[in-house]
Design a protein around this motif. Structure first.
Motif, PDB file in Angstrom:
ATOM      1  N   VAL A 251       0.846  -1.201   0.000  1.00 49.35           N
ATOM      2  CA  VAL A 251       0.000   0.000   0.000  1.00 49.35           C
ATOM      3  C   VAL A 251       0.880   1.250   0.000  1.00 49.35           C
ATOM      4  CG1 VAL A 251      -1.706   1.328   1.324  1.00 49.35           C
ATOM      5  CG2 VAL A 251      -1.920  -1.166   1.155  1.00 49.35           C
ATOM      6  N   LEU A 252       1.953   1.202   0.784  1.00 49.01           N
ATOM      7  CA  LEU A 252       2.857   2.358   0.835  1.00 49.01           C
ATOM      8  C   LEU A 252       3.514   2.601  -0.523  1.00 49.01           C
ATOM      9  CD1 LEU A 252       4.706   1.996   4.252  1.00 49.01           C
ATOM     10  CD2 LEU A 252       2.614   3.252   3.715  1.00 49.01           C
ATOM     11  N   ASP A 253       3.866   1.492  -1.195  1.00 49.40           N
ATOM     12  CA  ASP A 253       4.573   1.632  -2.473  1.00 49.40           C
ATOM     13  C   ASP A 253       3.732   2.362  -3.509  1.00 49.40           C
ATOM     14  OD1 ASP A 253       6.709   0.333  -1.390  1.00 49.40           O
ATOM     15  OD2 ASP A 253       6.160  -1.656  -2.156  1.00 49.40           O
ATOM     16  N   THR A 254       2.407   2.218  -3.393  1.00 51.88           N
ATOM     17  CA  THR A 254       1.543   2.814  -4.425  1.00 51.88           C
ATOM     18  C   THR A 254       0.860   4.087  -3.924  1.00 51.88           C
ATOM     19  OG1 THR A 254      -0.308   1.480  -3.646  1.00 51.88           O
ATOM     20  CG2 THR A 254       1.031   0.549  -5.426  1.00 51.88           C
ATOM     21  N   SER A 255       1.241   4.583  -2.743  1.00 49.70           N
ATOM     22  CA  SER A 255       0.568   5.775  -2.207  1.00 49.70           C
ATOM     23  C   SER A 255       1.444   7.005  -2.401  1.00 49.70           C
ATOM     24  CB  SER A 255       0.283   5.600  -0.716  1.00 49.70           C
ATOM     25  OG  SER A 255      -0.696   4.614  -0.538  1.00 49.70           O
ATOM     26  N   PRO A 256       0.806   8.114  -2.775  1.00 54.62           N
ATOM     27  CA  PRO A 256       1.572   9.343  -2.990  1.00 54.62           C
ATOM     28  C   PRO A 256       1.885  10.041  -1.675  1.00 54.62           C
ATOM     29  CG  PRO A 256      -0.752   9.724  -3.461  1.00 54.62           C
ATOM     30  CD  PRO A 256      -0.639   8.313  -2.981  1.00 54.62           C
ATOM     31  N   LEU A 257       2.732   9.401  -0.841  1.00 59.88           N
ATOM     32  CA  LEU A 257       3.098   9.992   0.449  1.00 59.88           C
ATOM     33  C   LEU A 257       4.445  10.690   0.321  1.00 59.88           C
ATOM     34  CD1 LEU A 257       2.327   7.015   2.868  1.00 59.88           C
ATOM     35  CD2 LEU A 257       0.958   9.092   2.564  1.00 59.88           C
ATOM     36  N   PRO A 258       4.689  11.678   1.180  1.00 55.71           N
ATOM     37  CA  PRO A 258       6.051  12.229   1.230  1.00 55.71           C
ATOM     38  C   PRO A 258       7.011  11.073   1.543  1.00 55.71           C
ATOM     39  CG  PRO A 258       4.546  13.504   2.630  1.00 55.71           C
ATOM     40  CD  PRO A 258       3.784  12.304   2.169  1.00 55.71           C
ATOM     41  N   PRO A 259       8.143  10.941   0.792  1.00 56.19           N
ATOM     42  CA  PRO A 259       9.016   9.765   0.966  1.00 56.19           C
ATOM     43  C   PRO A 259       9.465   9.565   2.406  1.00 56.19           C
ATOM     44  CG  PRO A 259       9.723  11.068  -0.920  1.00 56.19           C
ATOM     45  CD  PRO A 259       8.634  11.848  -0.259  1.00 56.19           C
ATOM     46  N   SER A 260       9.769  10.639   3.115  1.00 52.82           N
ATOM     47  CA  SER A 260      10.245  10.434   4.490  1.00 52.82           C
ATOM     48  C   SER A 260       9.110   9.960   5.386  1.00 52.82           C
ATOM     49  CB  SER A 260      10.880  11.713   5.044  1.00 52.82           C
ATOM     50  OG  SER A 260       9.928  12.751   5.058  1.00 52.82           O
ATOM     51  N   ALA A 261       7.863  10.372   5.087  1.00 52.98           N
ATOM     52  CA  ALA A 261       6.720   9.891   5.869  1.00 52.98           C
ATOM     53  C   ALA A 261       6.498   8.402   5.599  1.00 52.98           C
ATOM     54  CB  ALA A 261       5.469  10.694   5.539  1.00 52.98           C
ATOM     55  N   ALA A 262       6.672   7.988   4.343  1.00 52.03           N
ATOM     56  CA  ALA A 262       6.548   6.561   4.018  1.00 52.03           C
ATOM     57  C   ALA A 262       7.631   5.776   4.750  1.00 52.03           C
ATOM     58  CB  ALA A 262       6.641   6.357   2.511  1.00 52.03           C
ATOM     59  N   ALA A 263       8.816   6.366   4.864  1.00 50.32           N
ATOM     60  CA  ALA A 263       9.900   5.698   5.603  1.00 50.32           C
ATOM     61  C   ALA A 263       9.523   5.531   7.084  1.00 50.32           C
ATOM     62  CB  ALA A 263      11.193   6.487   5.463  1.00 50.32           C
ATOM     63  N   ASP A 264       8.886   6.554   7.655  1.00 51.17           N
ATOM     64  CA  ASP A 264       8.409   6.435   9.047  1.00 51.17           C
ATOM     65  C   ASP A 264       7.484   5.233   9.196  1.00 51.17           C
ATOM     66  OD1 ASP A 264       9.686   8.810   9.646  1.00 51.17           O
ATOM     67  OD2 ASP A 264       7.857  10.033   9.582  1.00 51.17           O
ATOM     68  N   LEU A 265       6.560   5.114   8.255  1.00 52.38           N
ATOM     69  CA  LEU A 265       5.572   4.035   8.360  1.00 52.38           C
ATOM     70  C   LEU A 265       6.221   2.665   8.190  1.00 52.38           C
ATOM     71  CD1 LEU A 265       2.559   5.678   6.479  1.00 52.38           C
ATOM     72  CD2 LEU A 265       2.898   5.436   8.948  1.00 52.38           C
ATOM     73  N   ARG A 266       7.206   2.583   7.284  1.00 57.81           N
ATOM     74  CA  ARG A 266       7.922   1.296   7.137  1.00 57.81           C
ATOM     75  C   ARG A 266       8.648   0.955   8.432  1.00 57.81           C
ATOM     76  NH1 ARG A 266       8.808   3.316   1.975  1.00 57.81           N
ATOM     77  NH2 ARG A 266       7.576   2.120   0.468  1.00 57.81           N
ATOM     78  N   HIS A 267       9.240   1.970   9.006  1.00 56.83           N
ATOM     79  CA  HIS A 267       9.957   1.754  10.275  1.00 56.83           C
ATOM     80  C   HIS A 267       9.002   1.231  11.352  1.00 56.83           C
ATOM     81  CE1 HIS A 267      12.777   2.521  13.565  1.00 56.83           C
ATOM     82  NE2 HIS A 267      11.821   3.187  14.192  1.00 56.83           N
ATOM     83  N   LEU A 268       7.837   1.874  11.439  1.00 51.20           N
ATOM     84  CA  LEU A 268       6.871   1.453  12.470  1.00 51.20           C
ATOM     85  C   LEU A 268       6.346   0.051  12.191  1.00 51.20           C
ATOM     86  CD1 LEU A 268       4.956   4.800  13.091  1.00 51.20           C
ATOM     87  CD2 LEU A 268       6.567   3.644  14.620  1.00 51.20           C
ATOM     88  N   ALA A 269       6.122  -0.252  10.907  1.00 48.74           N
ATOM     89  CA  ALA A 269       5.633  -1.599  10.566  1.00 48.74           C
ATOM     90  C   ALA A 269       6.628  -2.639  11.069  1.00 48.74           C
ATOM     91  CB  ALA A 269       5.438  -1.717   9.052  1.00 48.74           C
ATOM     92  N   ALA A 270       7.898  -2.362  10.861  1.00 45.95           N
ATOM     93  CA  ALA A 270       8.925  -3.308  11.304  1.00 45.95           C
ATOM     94  C   ALA A 270       8.919  -3.440  12.825  1.00 45.95           C
ATOM     95  CB  ALA A 270      10.300  -2.846  10.819  1.00 45.95           C
ATOM     96  N   LEU A 271       8.815  -2.305  13.478  1.00 42.57           N
ATOM     97  CA  LEU A 271       8.793  -2.291  14.935  1.00 42.57           C
ATOM     98  C   LEU A 271       7.632  -3.136  15.467  1.00 42.57           C
ATOM     99  CD1 LEU A 271      10.745  -0.436  16.545  1.00 42.57           C
ATOM    100  CD2 LEU A 271       8.818   1.097  16.902  1.00 42.57           C
ATOM    101  N   LEU A 272       6.502  -3.042  14.788  1.00 38.52           N
ATOM    102  CA  LEU A 272       5.299  -3.720  15.258  1.00 38.52           C
ATOM    103  C   LEU A 272       5.355  -5.220  15.031  1.00 38.52           C
ATOM    104  CD1 LEU A 272       2.791  -1.053  13.961  1.00 38.52           C
ATOM    105  CD2 LEU A 272       2.865  -1.850  16.321  1.00 38.52           C
ATOM    106  N   VAL A 273       5.903  -5.632  13.903  1.00 41.87           N
ATOM    107  CA  VAL A 273       5.774  -7.057  13.557  1.00 41.87           C
ATOM    108  C   VAL A 273       7.043  -7.860  13.791  1.00 41.87           C
ATOM    109  CG1 VAL A 273       3.966  -6.525  11.899  1.00 41.87           C
ATOM    110  CG2 VAL A 273       6.304  -6.828  11.088  1.00 41.87           C
ATOM    111  N   GLU A 274       8.193  -7.176  13.938  1.00 46.28           N
ATOM    112  CA  GLU A 274       9.442  -7.939  14.105  1.00 46.28           C
ATOM    113  C   GLU A 274       9.942  -7.917  15.534  1.00 46.28           C
ATOM    114  OE1 GLU A 274      12.176  -6.243  11.328  1.00 46.28           O
ATOM    115  OE2 GLU A 274      11.137  -7.071   9.593  1.00 46.28           O
ATOM    116  N   ARG A 275       9.166  -7.367  16.428  1.00 43.09           N
ATOM    117  CA  ARG A 275       9.646  -7.153  17.787  1.00 43.09           C
ATOM    118  C   ARG A 275       9.813  -8.455  18.569  1.00 43.09           C
ATOM    119  NH1 ARG A 275       4.763  -6.860  20.918  1.00 43.09           N
ATOM    120  NH2 ARG A 275       3.196  -7.667  19.522  1.00 43.09           N
ATOM    121  N   GLU A 276      10.566  -8.357  19.640  1.00 41.58           N
ATOM    122  CA  GLU A 276      10.749  -9.509  20.527  1.00 41.58           C
ATOM    123  C   GLU A 276      10.192  -9.235  21.913  1.00 41.58           C
ATOM    124  OE1 GLU A 276      14.881 -10.484  20.321  1.00 41.58           O
ATOM    125  OE2 GLU A 276      14.623 -11.470  18.383  1.00 41.58           O
ATOM    126  N   SER A 277       9.520  -8.092  22.072  1.00 41.75           N
ATOM    127  CA  SER A 277       8.944  -7.770  23.386  1.00 41.75           C
ATOM    128  C   SER A 277       7.627  -7.036  23.204  1.00 41.75           C
ATOM    129  CB  SER A 277       9.896  -6.905  24.195  1.00 41.75           C
ATOM    130  OG  SER A 277       9.994  -5.624  23.618  1.00 41.75           O
TER     131      SER A 277
END
Lengths: 359, 359
Positions: B333-359
């Protein structure tokens, strides 16, 4: 006291207030139920709340809110006042549902309390009692949230929205500090009456009487002078209301109060009445009070002995005097306030309703 | 999954978000404490809440709210965004405190849960356990009320105040329907995975991810098209977050999760993971699950046997696949959305934090 004789020339039709608030709540909760059904969610929360609000309640806060509106010169009874009044009533539903869990009360409004009725409905749960309590905590939470929704959804006067919301925030906080303090009174000695007086002030006088009245007045644009006057009327009436409640809790007729007799004794509810009795009891009487008050399995026979001790100390008569003094103090405020006469009549009517009731 | 490699060019400093939200909450609660002290009221409620919010928490909702603000073109990180984020965090405190009462959880954020710690503090109470629960119900209620106060006190953009408040109302309601449904899942057969999926959607995906993100975006003036896009990113990430949580609840390291090992098993928490395991277990395995899941006195030895059965069904690997699928769906969804690139980077970062966490 003869306040009842003065109830001519009321400005409000209080039956209409009660009916419109109930209609508003019913429509709101039935819309919530339909919305839940549409989304495949359980309708149990909105249905339980609808049944709870239709089962009874005196609608004191809605009546006081409407009277505040008129006292500040508001005309008619606009939907905004009814929305705010309905929000107060739903907030009260929240408070009672959680309070019943905390006290493990079996009965409310002559019906099983929410947590008990859910426990009965789901006997398959591993621990039906805890299951009922958990569901009631969540249902109460939802009532609080929906009360906020009713309030923020009301067409509040734009210039006063922030003042109205702040007053509601304050009311909720005061009531909750009162509840919290109430919980801790049971750790104090029986004869401490300072804490029960503070509890009365926060939990009842401010929450039940002062704030609803001021809210209605604020909606009609009341200035701080009028809000102060209303407060000087409301606080003594509110104290008297709770003192009456405490008397009814011990000596009232459970058929009219809707609460099981001796519930307050078994729960060990700390009241000014009990503190005064403990202060004035002789050694044997105090020992009896300390033995039995707060015993959840207190027998009817022992409960009657406790009541006899309390009567014997003269505490009930003292509390009656406190009620009369506070009522007179409140009515004197009305006599010297420049209120529309019919609005003052509304307030006298409500004062009588609050302090002379039998249920 | 390699989402972590892409975290360059973030628009937000998430450490700053967390710190500012914590500072806001601390100041708010310390002002409440001082105010209570001035009025002779107990400071225990504000102090307990301050300790609760400072003890930890990932601040996911504040981070998502801030990311939503940037995604909709907001610049800087104005106090209004921090206020709304702090309100979300205090709402979460409310939800956790009540949830711990409901589940009778002993531990939260590596410390005793609120009801347990109050029970320990007042051993003189007639029934210390119920006393602690009662106090925690009231403290949780106050957190909910104060979360509303933080929100209505925020300098929301006047034209969007009503939309923001409605979205918060909706978020609270959805979360609460999820909680209520969650309570009832324990009455269903172990292999039912429909209810756990609905619970995940309401209690986690919407409440934890979608709504905080949309709230931030709405503050910056997002239109409905952007809100929809954010939702299409958020819901699969939120589902994946909860699926990860369920895996960690059974197979995680309690030193990093802060939750005692086997708590989820003893509590009988119904998850998609457990439902898949029950569906695929052989007769002996299913019998073992039915015997032990939800037994509050489950021994460590039996718990390890349960985990062995679950592993053996392949359910954990299936859940890992579900997480990967949902994460990929969200990132697409992010890849096809016209978001500011740094905002899309924030969301990718958060996605990783949410799903790859160990705590």
């Amino acid at each position: 006291m003869t306040v009842y004789t003065e109830h001519t020339g009321l400005s409000l039709d209080f039956d209409e207030v009660r009916e419109r608030v109930l209609t508003r709540l019913t429509l709101f909760l039935e819309a919530k139920r339909d919305d839940a059904a549409c989304r495949g969610l359980s309708p149990e929360i909105p249905e339980t709340l609808r049944d709870f609000v239709t089962a009874g309640g005196k609608r004191l806060r809605p009546m006081l809110c409407s009277a505040g509106w008129r006292a500040a010169g508001g005309t008619g009874l606009p939907d905004t006042v009814i929305d705010v009044a309905a929000a107060l009533e739903l907030y009260q539903a929240f408070a009672l549902i959680h309070d019943d869990v905390i006290d493990d009360s079996a009965t409310r409004r002559s019906r099983p309390s929410v947590h008990r009725s859910i426990a009965d409905r789901y006997p398959r749960a591993r621990n039906a009692r805890r299951f009922g309590e958990a569901a009631a905590i969540l249902i109460g939470d939802m009532a609080l949230m929906w009360s906020t929704e009713l309030l923020t959804g009301a067409a509040l006067p734009p210039g006063r929205r922030s003042a109205v919301c702040s007053l509601v925030d304050q009311m909720r906080e005061e009531m909750h500090y009162g509840q919290y303090l109430d919980l801790f009174t049971c750790l104090n000695p029986l004869d401490d009456h300072g804490a029960p007086l503070t509890v009365i002030r926060y939990k009842t006088a401010r929450y039940t009487v002062e704030r609803p009245l001021q809210l209605g007045a604020l909606l009609a644009g009341a200035d701080s002078d009028l809000l102060d006057r209303l407060s000087r009327f409301a606080l003594p009436v509110g104290d008297a209301f709770q003192l009456r409640d405490d008397l009814l809790g011990l000596f009232g007729n459970s058929a009219t109060t809707g609460k099981p007799v001796f519930d307050d004794l078994r729960e060990g509810k700390r009241t000014v009445l009990l503190a005064l009795a403990a202060q004035r009891a002789d050694t044997a009487g105090l020992a009896l009070l300390e033995k039995h008050v707060g015993d959840p399995r207190l027998s009817e026979q022992d409960a009657l002995r406790v009541l006899e001790v309390i009567e014997g100390t003269g505490a009930p008569a003292m509390v009656e005097n406190m009620i009369a003094d506070r009522t007179a103090e409140a009515l004197a405020v009305l006599d010297t306030s420049p209120l529309p006469p019919s609005a003052a009549a509304d307030l006298r009517h409500l004062a009588a309703l609050l302090v002379e009731r039998e249920s």
